[in-house]
Design an enzyme around this catalytic site. Structure first.
Site, short mmCIF file in Angstrom:
data_model
loop_
_atom_site.label_atom_id
_atom_site.label_comp_id
_atom_site.label_asym_id
_atom_site.label_seq_id
_atom_site.Cartn_x
_atom_site.Cartn_y
_atom_site.Cartn_z
CE LYS A 1 2.67 -3.86 0.31
NZ LYS A 1 1.37 -4.34 -0.16
CD GLU B 1 -5.20 -1.36 -5.44
OE1 GLU B 1 -5.27 -1.35 -4.20
OE2 GLU B 1 -4.12 -1.23 -6.05
CD GLU C 1 3.06 -7.14 -1.99
OE1 GLU C 1 2.83 -6.06 -2.54
OE2 GLU C 1 3.82 -8.02 -2.47
CD GLU D 1 6.00 -6.69 -8.57
OE1 GLU D 1 5.13 -5.98 -8.05
OE2 GLU D 1 6.54 -7.66 -7.98
CE LYS E 1 3.20 -4.42 -10.18
NZ LYS E 1 3.31 -4.00 -8.77
#
Length: 414
Positions: free
Chosen positions: A171, A221, A265, A399, A403
Protein backbone atom coordinates in the site's frame (compact mmCIF):
# COMPACT_ATOMS: atom_id res chain seq x y z
CA UNK A 1 -20.47 35.12 19.70
CA UNK A 2 -18.72 32.06 18.19
CA UNK A 3 -15.14 31.64 19.38
CA UNK A 4 -13.94 31.57 15.77
CA UNK A 5 -15.39 35.08 15.23
CA UNK A 6 -13.59 36.32 18.35
CA UNK A 7 -10.36 34.84 17.00
CA UNK A 8 -10.74 36.39 13.53
CA UNK A 9 -11.05 39.87 15.07
CA UNK A 10 -7.82 39.76 17.07
CA UNK A 11 -4.65 41.53 15.85
CA UNK A 12 -2.27 39.19 17.73
CA UNK A 13 -0.35 36.27 16.21
CA UNK A 14 -0.18 33.36 16.26
CA UNK A 15 -3.90 32.65 16.06
CA UNK A 16 -5.00 29.10 16.86
CA UNK A 17 -8.39 27.40 16.68
CA UNK A 18 -9.28 23.89 17.83
CA UNK A 19 -12.57 21.98 18.04
CA UNK A 20 -12.71 18.25 18.69
CA UNK A 21 -14.74 15.85 16.62
CA UNK A 22 -17.00 14.45 19.31
CA UNK A 23 -16.76 16.97 22.15
CA UNK A 24 -18.49 20.26 22.86
CA UNK A 25 -15.18 21.97 23.59
CA UNK A 26 -14.01 24.83 21.38
CA UNK A 27 -10.74 26.75 21.72
CA UNK A 28 -9.55 30.08 20.29
CA UNK A 29 -6.07 31.27 21.31
CA UNK A 30 -3.74 34.14 20.43
CA UNK A 31 -0.16 35.10 21.14
CA UNK A 32 2.71 32.98 22.35
CA UNK A 33 3.85 32.55 25.93
CA UNK A 34 6.30 29.81 24.93
CA UNK A 35 6.91 27.92 21.72
CA UNK A 36 9.29 25.41 20.22
CA UNK A 37 9.65 25.12 16.49
CA UNK A 38 11.97 23.26 14.12
CA UNK A 39 12.38 24.64 10.60
CA UNK A 40 15.35 22.41 9.78
CA UNK A 41 15.93 18.70 10.26
CA UNK A 42 14.31 17.39 13.43
CA UNK A 43 16.37 15.20 15.67
CA UNK A 44 13.81 12.92 17.30
CA UNK A 45 15.80 12.68 20.53
CA UNK A 46 16.06 16.49 20.73
CA UNK A 47 12.33 16.86 20.14
CA UNK A 48 11.61 14.24 22.78
CA UNK A 49 13.79 16.00 25.36
CA UNK A 50 12.13 19.36 24.63
CA UNK A 51 8.70 17.74 24.90
CA UNK A 52 9.52 16.13 28.26
CA UNK A 53 10.94 19.41 29.52
CA UNK A 54 7.76 21.32 28.69
CA UNK A 55 5.53 18.69 30.26
CA UNK A 56 7.54 18.79 33.49
CA UNK A 57 7.21 22.56 34.00
CA UNK A 58 3.73 22.47 35.51
CA UNK A 59 1.09 20.13 36.88
CA UNK A 60 -1.70 22.55 35.94
CA UNK A 61 -4.18 20.52 33.90
CA UNK A 62 -5.40 23.62 32.02
CA UNK A 63 -2.01 24.25 30.38
CA UNK A 64 -1.92 23.04 26.78
CA UNK A 65 0.59 23.24 23.96
CA UNK A 66 -1.11 23.42 20.55
CA UNK A 67 0.63 22.63 17.28
CA UNK A 68 1.63 19.90 14.91
CA UNK A 69 4.30 17.85 13.22
CA UNK A 70 4.69 17.58 9.47
CA UNK A 71 3.78 14.48 7.48
CA UNK A 72 7.48 13.82 6.81
CA UNK A 73 9.91 15.40 9.28
CA UNK A 74 12.92 14.47 7.12
CA UNK A 75 12.03 16.81 4.22
CA UNK A 76 11.70 20.56 3.76
CA UNK A 77 8.49 22.04 5.12
CA UNK A 78 6.46 25.23 4.84
CA UNK A 79 7.88 28.52 6.20
CA UNK A 80 6.71 29.36 9.76
CA UNK A 81 5.14 25.93 10.28
CA UNK A 82 8.37 23.98 10.15
CA UNK A 83 8.73 20.27 10.65
CA UNK A 84 7.33 20.61 14.16
CA UNK A 85 5.87 23.66 15.89
CA UNK A 86 4.07 23.85 19.24
CA UNK A 87 2.81 26.94 21.07
CA UNK A 88 1.71 27.61 24.62
CA UNK A 89 -0.68 30.51 23.87
CA UNK A 90 -0.53 33.75 25.80
CA UNK A 91 -4.33 34.13 25.82
CA UNK A 92 -6.80 31.30 25.39
CA UNK A 93 -10.59 31.41 25.22
CA UNK A 94 -11.95 27.95 25.92
CA UNK A 95 -15.63 27.04 25.67
CA UNK A 96 -17.16 23.83 27.00
CA UNK A 97 -20.89 23.75 26.34
CA UNK A 98 -22.23 27.02 27.77
CA UNK A 99 -19.23 27.57 30.05
CA UNK A 100 -16.34 29.86 29.01
CA UNK A 101 -12.84 30.19 30.44
CA UNK A 102 -10.29 32.89 29.72
CA UNK A 103 -6.82 31.55 30.41
CA UNK A 104 -3.65 33.67 30.58
CA UNK A 105 -0.29 31.87 30.53
CA UNK A 106 2.90 33.29 32.06
CA UNK A 107 6.37 31.99 31.23
CA UNK A 108 8.17 32.25 34.56
CA UNK A 109 10.89 29.86 33.40
CA UNK A 110 12.42 32.40 30.96
CA UNK A 111 11.34 35.70 32.55
CA UNK A 112 10.67 37.04 36.03
CA UNK A 113 7.05 37.04 37.11
CA UNK A 114 6.64 40.82 37.03
CA UNK A 115 7.94 41.07 33.47
CA UNK A 116 5.61 38.30 32.34
CA UNK A 117 2.66 39.90 34.07
CA UNK A 118 3.39 43.18 32.30
CA UNK A 119 3.61 41.42 28.91
CA UNK A 120 0.34 39.61 29.53
CA UNK A 121 -1.44 42.84 30.47
CA UNK A 122 -0.09 44.50 27.31
CA UNK A 123 -1.44 41.63 25.19
CA UNK A 124 -4.82 41.77 26.94
CA UNK A 125 -4.99 45.48 26.14
CA UNK A 126 -4.57 44.69 22.43
CA UNK A 127 -7.67 42.49 22.32
CA UNK A 128 -10.43 43.77 20.05
CA UNK A 129 -14.14 43.47 20.74
CA UNK A 130 -15.36 40.85 18.26
CA UNK A 131 -17.92 41.31 15.55
CA UNK A 132 -19.68 38.65 13.45
CA UNK A 133 -17.64 37.14 10.65
CA UNK A 134 -18.03 39.05 7.40
CA UNK A 135 -20.58 37.52 5.03
CA UNK A 136 -18.71 35.31 2.57
CA UNK A 137 -18.20 36.64 -0.94
CA UNK A 138 -17.86 34.45 -4.01
CA UNK A 139 -14.18 33.98 -4.82
CA UNK A 140 -13.00 34.64 -8.36
CA UNK A 141 -10.87 31.62 -9.30
CA UNK A 142 -8.29 32.66 -11.89
CA UNK A 143 -6.78 29.23 -12.55
CA UNK A 144 -6.33 25.72 -11.21
CA UNK A 145 -3.34 23.39 -11.41
CA UNK A 146 -2.86 19.85 -10.06
CA UNK A 147 0.39 18.27 -8.96
CA UNK A 148 0.75 15.50 -10.00
CA UNK A 149 -1.47 16.15 -13.01
CA UNK A 150 -3.79 13.51 -14.45
CA UNK A 151 -1.15 11.94 -16.70
CA UNK A 152 1.51 11.65 -13.97
CA UNK A 153 -1.09 10.41 -11.49
CA UNK A 154 -1.94 7.56 -13.85
CA UNK A 155 1.75 6.69 -14.20
CA UNK A 156 2.25 6.70 -10.42
CA UNK A 157 -0.73 4.42 -9.77
CA UNK A 158 0.53 2.00 -12.42
CA UNK A 159 3.98 1.92 -10.77
CA UNK A 160 2.53 1.22 -7.32
CA UNK A 161 0.18 -1.52 -8.57
CA UNK A 162 2.87 -3.26 -10.65
CA UNK A 163 3.18 -6.83 -9.39
CA UNK A 164 6.90 -6.54 -8.64
CA UNK A 165 6.43 -3.36 -6.56
CA UNK A 166 3.26 -4.29 -4.72
CA UNK A 167 4.66 -7.64 -3.65
CA UNK A 168 6.94 -5.85 -1.17
CA UNK A 169 4.94 -2.64 -0.66
CA UNK A 170 1.24 -3.57 -0.58
CA UNK A 171 0.00 0.00 0.00
CA UNK A 172 1.13 3.52 -0.89
CA UNK A 173 -1.07 6.54 -0.20
CA UNK A 174 -0.59 8.92 -3.10
CA UNK A 175 -1.79 12.49 -2.81
CA UNK A 176 -2.35 15.54 -4.96
CA UNK A 177 -1.84 19.26 -4.45
CA UNK A 178 -4.53 21.39 -6.12
CA UNK A 179 -3.54 25.06 -6.37
CA UNK A 180 -6.20 27.69 -6.98
CA UNK A 181 -5.01 31.14 -7.99
CA UNK A 182 -7.31 33.93 -6.75
CA UNK A 183 -7.27 37.71 -7.14
CA UNK A 184 -8.46 38.68 -3.66
CA UNK A 185 -7.73 38.08 -0.01
CA UNK A 186 -9.33 34.98 1.49
CA UNK A 187 -10.21 35.07 5.19
CA UNK A 188 -9.20 31.63 6.52
CA UNK A 189 -11.55 31.85 9.50
CA UNK A 190 -14.63 32.62 7.39
CA UNK A 191 -13.66 29.72 5.13
CA UNK A 192 -13.16 27.37 8.11
CA UNK A 193 -16.49 28.46 9.64
CA UNK A 194 -18.30 27.63 6.37
CA UNK A 195 -16.50 24.29 6.16
CA UNK A 196 -17.35 23.62 9.79
CA UNK A 197 -21.03 24.02 9.01
CA UNK A 198 -20.85 21.32 6.32
CA UNK A 199 -18.86 18.72 8.31
CA UNK A 200 -19.76 19.09 11.96
CA UNK A 201 -18.69 15.55 12.87
CA UNK A 202 -15.05 16.36 12.07
CA UNK A 203 -12.06 17.85 13.85
CA UNK A 204 -11.89 21.54 12.95
CA UNK A 205 -8.70 23.49 13.52
CA UNK A 206 -6.53 26.26 12.18
CA UNK A 207 -3.01 27.64 12.74
CA UNK A 208 -1.99 31.11 11.58
CA UNK A 209 1.52 32.03 12.70
CA UNK A 210 1.59 35.27 10.64
CA UNK A 211 -0.79 37.23 8.38
CA UNK A 212 0.79 35.59 5.29
CA UNK A 213 -0.21 31.95 5.79
CA UNK A 214 -2.93 29.97 7.51
CA UNK A 215 -3.43 26.21 7.61
CA UNK A 216 -7.02 25.09 8.22
CA UNK A 217 -8.51 21.64 8.38
CA UNK A 218 -11.89 19.97 8.72
CA UNK A 219 -10.77 16.38 9.00
CA UNK A 220 -12.60 13.22 10.06
CA UNK A 221 -9.55 11.23 11.19
CA UNK A 222 -8.32 10.94 14.77
CA UNK A 223 -4.69 9.99 15.25
CA UNK A 224 -5.27 9.33 18.95
CA UNK A 225 -6.80 10.66 22.13
CA UNK A 226 -5.07 10.02 25.46
CA UNK A 227 -6.44 10.42 28.98
CA UNK A 228 -3.67 9.51 31.41
CA UNK A 229 -2.81 5.95 30.27
CA UNK A 230 -6.04 5.26 28.36
CA UNK A 231 -5.73 5.71 24.60
CA UNK A 232 -8.32 5.76 21.81
CA UNK A 233 -7.48 5.60 18.11
CA UNK A 234 -9.02 4.24 14.90
CA UNK A 235 -8.52 2.79 11.45
CA UNK A 236 -10.19 5.10 8.92
CA UNK A 237 -9.60 3.87 5.36
CA UNK A 238 -11.84 2.91 2.45
CA UNK A 239 -14.06 5.47 0.76
CA UNK A 240 -17.23 5.88 -1.29
CA UNK A 241 -19.61 8.76 -2.05
CA UNK A 242 -22.90 9.68 -0.33
CA UNK A 243 -26.21 8.90 -2.00
CA UNK A 244 -28.68 11.41 -3.39
CA UNK A 245 -31.39 9.95 -1.13
CA UNK A 246 -31.60 7.74 1.94
CA UNK A 247 -31.99 4.47 0.03
CA UNK A 248 -29.13 5.17 -2.39
CA UNK A 249 -26.96 6.20 0.58
CA UNK A 250 -27.73 2.90 2.32
CA UNK A 251 -26.89 0.89 -0.81
CA UNK A 252 -23.57 2.70 -1.27
CA UNK A 253 -22.67 2.11 2.38
CA UNK A 254 -23.45 -1.60 2.06
CA UNK A 255 -21.40 -1.84 -1.14
CA UNK A 256 -18.51 -0.19 0.68
CA UNK A 257 -18.72 -2.75 3.49
CA UNK A 258 -18.73 -5.59 0.96
CA UNK A 259 -16.00 -4.20 -1.32
CA UNK A 260 -12.88 -6.37 -1.05
CA UNK A 261 -10.41 -3.63 -2.06
CA UNK A 262 -11.67 -1.14 0.56
CA UNK A 263 -12.05 -3.80 3.26
CA UNK A 264 -8.49 -5.00 2.62
CA UNK A 265 -7.20 -1.42 2.86
CA UNK A 266 -8.97 -0.87 6.20
CA UNK A 267 -7.72 -4.23 7.54
CA UNK A 268 -4.11 -3.31 6.69
CA UNK A 269 -4.43 -0.02 8.58
CA UNK A 270 -5.98 -1.72 11.63
CA UNK A 271 -3.28 -4.39 11.79
CA UNK A 272 -0.50 -1.83 11.54
CA UNK A 273 -1.91 0.34 14.35
CA UNK A 274 -2.39 -2.67 16.65
CA UNK A 275 1.17 -3.86 15.91
CA UNK A 276 2.58 -0.36 16.56
CA UNK A 277 0.75 0.01 19.89
CA UNK A 278 1.40 -3.50 21.24
CA UNK A 279 4.98 -2.81 22.54
CA UNK A 280 3.73 0.36 24.28
CA UNK A 281 0.61 -1.12 25.86
CA UNK A 282 -0.61 -3.61 28.43
CA UNK A 283 -3.71 -4.15 26.31
CA UNK A 284 -4.81 -3.34 22.75
CA UNK A 285 -8.29 -4.13 21.38
CA UNK A 286 -9.81 -3.37 17.97
CA UNK A 287 -13.23 -3.87 16.41
CA UNK A 288 -13.22 -7.00 14.26
CA UNK A 289 -15.51 -5.65 11.56
CA UNK A 290 -15.64 -2.07 10.23
CA UNK A 291 -18.56 0.32 10.41
CA UNK A 292 -19.45 3.19 8.06
CA UNK A 293 -18.48 6.72 9.09
CA UNK A 294 -20.51 9.34 7.16
CA UNK A 295 -19.45 12.85 6.13
CA UNK A 296 -21.32 15.37 4.00
CA UNK A 297 -20.12 14.12 0.59
CA UNK A 298 -18.32 10.84 1.31
CA UNK A 299 -18.35 7.88 3.70
CA UNK A 300 -15.47 5.83 5.08
CA UNK A 301 -14.86 2.44 6.66
CA UNK A 302 -14.02 2.87 10.36
CA UNK A 303 -12.75 0.64 13.18
CA UNK A 304 -12.31 1.81 16.79
CA UNK A 305 -9.13 0.80 18.64
CA UNK A 306 -8.50 1.15 22.38
CA UNK A 307 -5.30 0.63 24.38
CA UNK A 308 -4.11 0.79 27.97
CA UNK A 309 -0.61 2.26 27.85
CA UNK A 310 2.29 0.99 29.92
CA UNK A 311 3.48 3.31 32.73
CA UNK A 312 5.82 6.04 31.50
CA UNK A 313 4.71 6.01 27.84
CA UNK A 314 4.47 9.60 26.59
CA UNK A 315 2.93 11.43 23.65
CA UNK A 316 6.18 11.65 21.73
CA UNK A 317 6.53 7.86 21.75
CA UNK A 318 2.94 7.64 20.52
CA UNK A 319 3.61 10.10 17.69
CA UNK A 320 6.72 8.15 16.68
CA UNK A 321 4.80 4.88 16.68
CA UNK A 322 1.56 6.00 15.00
CA UNK A 323 2.48 8.91 12.71
CA UNK A 324 2.21 8.80 9.78
CA UNK A 325 -0.42 6.08 9.77
CA UNK A 326 -0.84 3.66 6.84
CA UNK A 327 -4.00 5.64 6.01
CA UNK A 328 -1.83 8.56 4.83
CA UNK A 329 1.57 6.94 4.18
CA UNK A 330 1.47 3.26 3.33
CA UNK A 331 2.83 -0.16 4.24
CA UNK A 332 5.55 -0.96 5.06
CA UNK A 333 6.09 2.58 6.28
CA UNK A 334 9.65 3.25 5.11
CA UNK A 335 9.48 2.05 1.48
CA UNK A 336 6.10 3.75 1.08
CA UNK A 337 7.46 7.03 2.49
CA UNK A 338 10.52 6.77 0.26
CA UNK A 339 8.34 6.38 -2.84
CA UNK A 340 6.24 9.39 -1.84
CA UNK A 341 9.36 11.56 -1.26
CA UNK A 342 10.84 10.69 -4.62
CA UNK A 343 7.78 10.57 -6.88
CA UNK A 344 4.88 12.66 -5.60
CA UNK A 345 6.38 15.94 -6.80
CA UNK A 346 5.57 18.39 -3.98
CA UNK A 347 6.19 18.90 -0.25
CA UNK A 348 3.17 17.85 1.79
CA UNK A 349 4.15 20.00 4.77
CA UNK A 350 1.45 19.74 7.46
CA UNK A 351 -0.99 18.09 5.07
CA UNK A 352 -1.46 14.54 6.45
CA UNK A 353 0.53 15.69 9.47
CA UNK A 354 -0.51 15.32 13.11
CA UNK A 355 -2.13 18.40 14.68
CA UNK A 356 -3.52 18.82 18.16
CA UNK A 357 -2.55 19.57 21.76
CA UNK A 358 -0.86 17.94 24.73
CA UNK A 359 -0.20 18.34 28.42
CA UNK A 360 0.83 15.98 31.18
CA UNK A 361 -2.63 14.48 31.67
CA UNK A 362 -4.27 14.44 28.28
CA UNK A 363 -3.68 14.94 24.60
CA UNK A 364 -5.51 14.73 21.32
CA UNK A 365 -4.17 14.68 17.77
CA UNK A 366 -5.98 14.59 14.44
CA UNK A 367 -4.64 13.65 11.01
CA UNK A 368 -4.88 16.72 8.78
CA UNK A 369 -6.25 15.09 5.63
CA UNK A 370 -9.08 17.48 4.63
CA UNK A 371 -7.08 20.67 4.74
CA UNK A 372 -6.04 23.88 3.00
CA UNK A 373 -3.05 26.21 3.11
CA UNK A 374 -4.11 29.81 2.47
CA UNK A 375 -1.43 32.11 1.03
CA UNK A 376 -1.57 35.54 -0.66
CA UNK A 377 -3.26 35.01 -4.03
CA UNK A 378 -3.43 31.24 -3.66
CA UNK A 379 -5.44 28.47 -2.00
CA UNK A 380 -3.67 25.10 -1.72
CA UNK A 381 -5.96 22.06 -1.36
CA UNK A 382 -4.90 18.48 -0.68
CA UNK A 383 -6.42 15.03 -1.22
CA UNK A 384 -5.06 11.49 -1.14
CA UNK A 385 -6.04 7.93 -1.99
CA UNK A 386 -4.71 4.59 -0.77
CA UNK A 387 -3.29 2.61 -3.69
CA UNK A 388 -3.39 -1.16 -3.23
CA UNK A 389 -3.71 -4.19 -5.48
CA UNK A 390 -6.69 -3.65 -7.77
CA UNK A 391 -6.61 0.16 -7.64
CA UNK A 392 -7.55 1.79 -10.95
CA UNK A 393 -5.97 5.20 -11.79
CA UNK A 394 -9.20 6.79 -13.04
CA UNK A 395 -11.27 5.59 -10.08
CA UNK A 396 -8.65 6.91 -7.65
CA UNK A 397 -8.55 10.26 -9.47
CA UNK A 398 -12.34 10.51 -9.09
CA UNK A 399 -11.90 9.74 -5.38
CA UNK A 400 -9.55 12.73 -5.08
CA UNK A 401 -12.20 14.93 -6.69
CA UNK A 402 -14.87 13.57 -4.32
CA UNK A 403 -12.71 14.43 -1.32
CA UNK A 404 -12.44 18.04 -2.49
CA UNK A 405 -16.16 18.38 -3.24
CA UNK A 406 -17.08 20.05 0.06
CA UNK A 407 -14.35 22.69 0.10
CA UNK A 408 -14.65 23.40 -3.65
CA UNK A 409 -18.40 23.85 -3.34
CA UNK A 410 -17.83 26.36 -0.52
CA UNK A 411 -15.27 28.31 -2.54
CA UNK A 412 -17.49 28.53 -5.63
CA UNK A 413 -20.45 29.63 -3.51
CA UNK A 414 -18.52 32.25 -1.50
Amino acid sequence: MPAIAWLAAQPIYPRIYWKGRDTEEEVAAVGSCKDFAYEEAVDDNQLSLEYQKQRALSNNQDIRYYGGVAFDRTTECWPEFGRAHFVLPRIELRRSGEEYKLLINLNCESNDTETERTKAIEDLAKLVFPSPLSPPNKINLLSRSDRPDHYHWTELVKKVTHEKFIQDTPKVVLSRLTQLEVDEEVDPWTLLACWQGRNQNSFQFGFQFSPERAFISCTPERLYRRRQRELFTEALAGTTTRGLNQEEDRVLAQQLLEDSKNSHENQLVKEHIVDALTPLSNYVGAEETPRVFKLSHIQHLHRSIRAELKPGIDDFQLLQALHPTPAVGGLPKEPAMSFIRQREGYARGWYAGACGYFNKYESEFAVAIRSALIEPGRINLFAGAGIVSGSEPEAEWVELENKLTTILSILTEL
